[in-house]
Write an enzyme that holds these catalytic residues in place. Structure first.
Site, PDB file in Angstrom:
ATOM      1  N   ASN A   1       0.732  -1.107   0.030  1.00 27.16           N
ATOM      2  CA  ASN A   1      -0.022  -0.160  -0.149  1.00 27.16           C
ATOM      3  C   ASN A   1       0.928   1.259  -0.087  1.00 27.16           C
ATOM      4  O   ASN A   1       1.529   1.569   1.103  1.00 27.16           O
ATOM      5  CB  ASN A   1      -1.028  -0.138   1.233  1.00 27.16           C
ATOM      6  CG  ASN A   1      -1.782   1.210   1.348  1.00 27.16           C
ATOM      7  OD1 ASN A   1      -1.711   1.934   0.398  1.00 27.16           O
ATOM      8  ND2 ASN A   1      -2.268   1.399   2.582  1.00 27.16           N
TER       9      ASN A   1
ATOM     10  N   LYS B   1       0.283   4.080  -0.358  1.00 24.35           N
ATOM     11  CA  LYS B   1      -0.592   5.576   0.394  1.00 24.35           C
ATOM     12  C   LYS B   1      -0.056   6.641  -0.576  1.00 24.35           C
ATOM     13  O   LYS B   1      -0.155   6.493  -1.994  1.00 24.35           O
ATOM     14  CB  LYS B   1       0.255   5.637   1.734  1.00 24.35           C
ATOM     15  CG  LYS B   1       0.107   4.420   2.626  1.00 24.35           C
ATOM     16  CD  LYS B   1       0.103   4.451   3.860  1.00 24.35           C
ATOM     17  CE  LYS B   1      -0.117   3.125   4.815  1.00 24.35           C
ATOM     18  NZ  LYS B   1       0.031   3.183   6.235  1.00 24.35           N
TER      19      LYS B   1
ATOM     20  N   HIS C   1      -9.570   1.343   4.746  1.00 18.72           N
ATOM     21  CA  HIS C   1      -8.427   1.390   5.269  1.00 18.72           C
ATOM     22  C   HIS C   1      -8.739   2.283   6.787  1.00 18.72           C
ATOM     23  O   HIS C   1      -9.227   3.397   6.406  1.00 18.72           O
ATOM     24  CB  HIS C   1      -7.128   2.069   4.440  1.00 18.72           C
ATOM     25  CG  HIS C   1      -5.877   1.854   4.939  1.00 18.72           C
ATOM     26  ND1 HIS C   1      -5.332   3.021   6.026  1.00 18.72           N
ATOM     27  CD2 HIS C   1      -4.750   1.090   4.943  1.00 18.72           C
ATOM     28  CE1 HIS C   1      -4.241   2.471   6.647  1.00 18.72           C
ATOM     29  NE2 HIS C   1      -3.849   1.347   5.837  1.00 18.72           N
TER      30      HIS C   1
ATOM     31  N   GLU D   1      -6.773   4.780   7.831  1.00 21.85           N
ATOM     32  CA  GLU D   1      -6.545   5.956   7.392  1.00 21.85           C
ATOM     33  C   GLU D   1      -7.799   6.836   6.942  1.00 21.85           C
ATOM     34  O   GLU D   1      -8.236   7.834   7.143  1.00 21.85           O
ATOM     35  CB  GLU D   1      -5.317   6.370   6.752  1.00 21.85           C
ATOM     36  CG  GLU D   1      -3.971   6.019   7.261  1.00 21.85           C
ATOM     37  CD  GLU D   1      -2.719   5.439   6.740  1.00 21.85           C
ATOM     38  OE1 GLU D   1      -2.945   5.542   5.520  1.00 21.85           O
ATOM     39  OE2 GLU D   1      -1.799   4.984   7.270  1.00 21.85           O
TER      40      GLU D   1
ATOM     41  N   GLU E   1      -5.398  -5.073  10.170  1.00 23.82           N
ATOM     42  CA  GLU E   1      -4.505  -3.791  10.576  1.00 23.82           C
ATOM     43  C   GLU E   1      -4.809  -3.438  12.002  1.00 23.82           C
ATOM     44  O   GLU E   1      -5.722  -2.416  11.871  1.00 23.82           O
ATOM     45  CB  GLU E   1      -4.596  -3.025   9.589  1.00 23.82           C
ATOM     46  CG  GLU E   1      -4.147  -3.326   8.110  1.00 23.82           C
ATOM     47  CD  GLU E   1      -3.392  -2.334   7.209  1.00 23.82           C
ATOM     48  OE1 GLU E   1      -2.332  -2.666   6.579  1.00 23.82           O
ATOM     49  OE2 GLU E   1      -4.060  -1.400   7.031  1.00 23.82           O
TER      50      GLU E   1
ATOM     51  N   GLY F   1       2.533   2.261  10.722  1.00 25.13           N
ATOM     52  CA  GLY F   1       3.697   3.179  10.661  1.00 25.13           C
ATOM     53  C   GLY F   1       4.083   3.495  11.894  1.00 25.13           C
ATOM     54  O   GLY F   1       4.946   4.545  12.059  1.00 25.13           O
TER      55      GLY F   1
ATOM     56  N   SER G   1       3.355  -2.076  10.093  1.00 26.04           N
ATOM     57  CA  SER G   1       4.914  -2.472  10.494  1.00 26.04           C
ATOM     58  C   SER G   1       5.462  -3.809  10.019  1.00 26.04           C
ATOM     59  O   SER G   1       6.460  -4.295  10.854  1.00 26.04           O
ATOM     60  CB  SER G   1       5.183  -1.897  11.934  1.00 26.04           C
ATOM     61  OG  SER G   1       4.714  -0.745  12.062  1.00 26.04           O
TER      62      SER G   1
HETATM   63  P1  13P Z   1       3.250   0.105   7.496  1.00 27.06           P
HETATM   64  O1  13P Z   1       3.424  -0.975   6.849  1.00 27.06           O
HETATM   65  O2  13P Z   1       3.973   1.393   6.914  1.00 27.06           O
HETATM   66  O3  13P Z   1       3.047   0.179   9.040  1.00 27.06           O
HETATM   67  O4  13P Z   1       1.589   0.386   6.994  1.00 27.06           O
HETATM   68  C1  13P Z   1       0.673  -0.337   7.135  1.00 27.06           C
HETATM   69  C2  13P Z   1      -0.547  -0.048   6.511  1.00 27.06           C
HETATM   70  O5  13P Z   1      -1.048   0.752   6.871  1.00 27.06           O
HETATM   71  C3  13P Z   1      -0.691  -0.977   5.157  1.00 27.06           C
HETATM   72  O6  13P Z   1      -1.859  -0.676   4.730  1.00 27.06           O
END
Ligand code: 13P
Length: 251
Positions: free
Chosen positions: A9, A11, A94, A96, A166, A172, A212
């Site tokens: 992903n 982002k 997601h 976010e 997740e 992150g 992560s």
């Molecule tokens: P990270 O791997 O950067 O923690 O992000 C996870 C994520 O949100 C994947 O959709």
């Protein structure tokens, strides 16, 4: 046997040139699609140029879509638009987007219906916050997300769905859920799907862990019985790491 699936992903990262450079460098290195699904979920502006160069083993996904076919929705992109450029996957719900863009379980449910109608494979994200985990509400929160998000979807649709567990506190932050915790919650999701549908559906659906995931923890996560892959943010931005992460998914 469930085929593992590793999805990056990206982002809001990578310009067109950066995205192209990445795909040129991984396209001939990712393993055979019969062994593992390798997916890059990129931002809208580069989807078409990545699809054109995806080769036989890589697939491209979007990170969001609207639930209507078309209309006066400034700034939005529909499932049929994604389908028309041969995008294969779409991330839906997601954390976010739930937190920053007001996505609700109701809109997520509408998006899932529309994605299936357009033959996109949705990657549905579910997960709890740190406060929810610490107060013992993880299963209740995820159960509720599944009830609302999957409302009205058929067994055949669910078998093609990918669910990404997740935990919000692991995204992150460099703080991964331990493989045991990740497996336990993915196992809970599988069992819940079994209750909502049946055992065969639960045994078929693929469940990823996300939060992560890096080269130093993917082996341990992928060795867990209920974890069928990973949804990877930061570590998927480096092409060499992405190839190694995909290779690690083949047990
Ligand atoms: P990270 O791997 O950067 O923690 O992000 C996870 C994520 O949100 C994947 O959709």
């Amino acid at each position: 046997m469930r085929k593992p699936i590793i999805a990056g992903n990206w982002k809001m990262f990578k310009t067109r040139d950066e995205a192209l450079q990445f795909v040129y460098s991984v396209v001939n290195k990712v393993p055979d699609i019969n062994k593992v699904d390798s997916v890059i979920c990129a931002q809208f502006t580069v989807l078409r140029c990545l699809v054109k160069r995806q080769g036989s083993n890589l697939r491209i996904g979007a990170q969001n879509m609207h639930y209507e076919d078309e209309g006066a929705f400034t700034g939005e992109v529909s499932a049929s638009m994604l389908r028309s450029i041969n995008v294969s996957y779409v991330i839906i719900g997601h954390s976010e987007r739930r937190a920053m863009f007001n996505e609700t379980d109701e809109t997520i449910n509408r998006k899932l219906h529309k994605a299936f109608e357009n033959e996109l494979i949705p990657i549905l994200c579910v997960g709890e916050s740190l406060t929810e985990r610490e107060s013992g509400q993880t299963e209740q929160i995820i159960g509720r997300q599944l009830d609302l998000d999957l409302d009205g979807l058929s067994k055949d649709q669910i078998k093609n769905l990918v669910i990404a567990y997740e935990p919000i506190w692991a995204i992150g932050t460099g703080k991964t859920a331990s493989s045991a915790t990740a497996n336990e919650t993915c196992g809970f999701i599988r069992q819940y799907i079994g209750q909502m549908y049946d055992d065969e559906t639960a045994a078929t659906i693929r469940i990823q862990y996300g939060g992560s995931v890096k080269l130093n923890n993917i082996d341990e996560l992928m060795n867990m019985p209920h974890i069928d892959g990973a949804l990877i943010g930061g570590a998927s931005l480096n092409s060499d790491d992405f190839v190694e992460l995909v290779k690690a998914a083949i047990k």
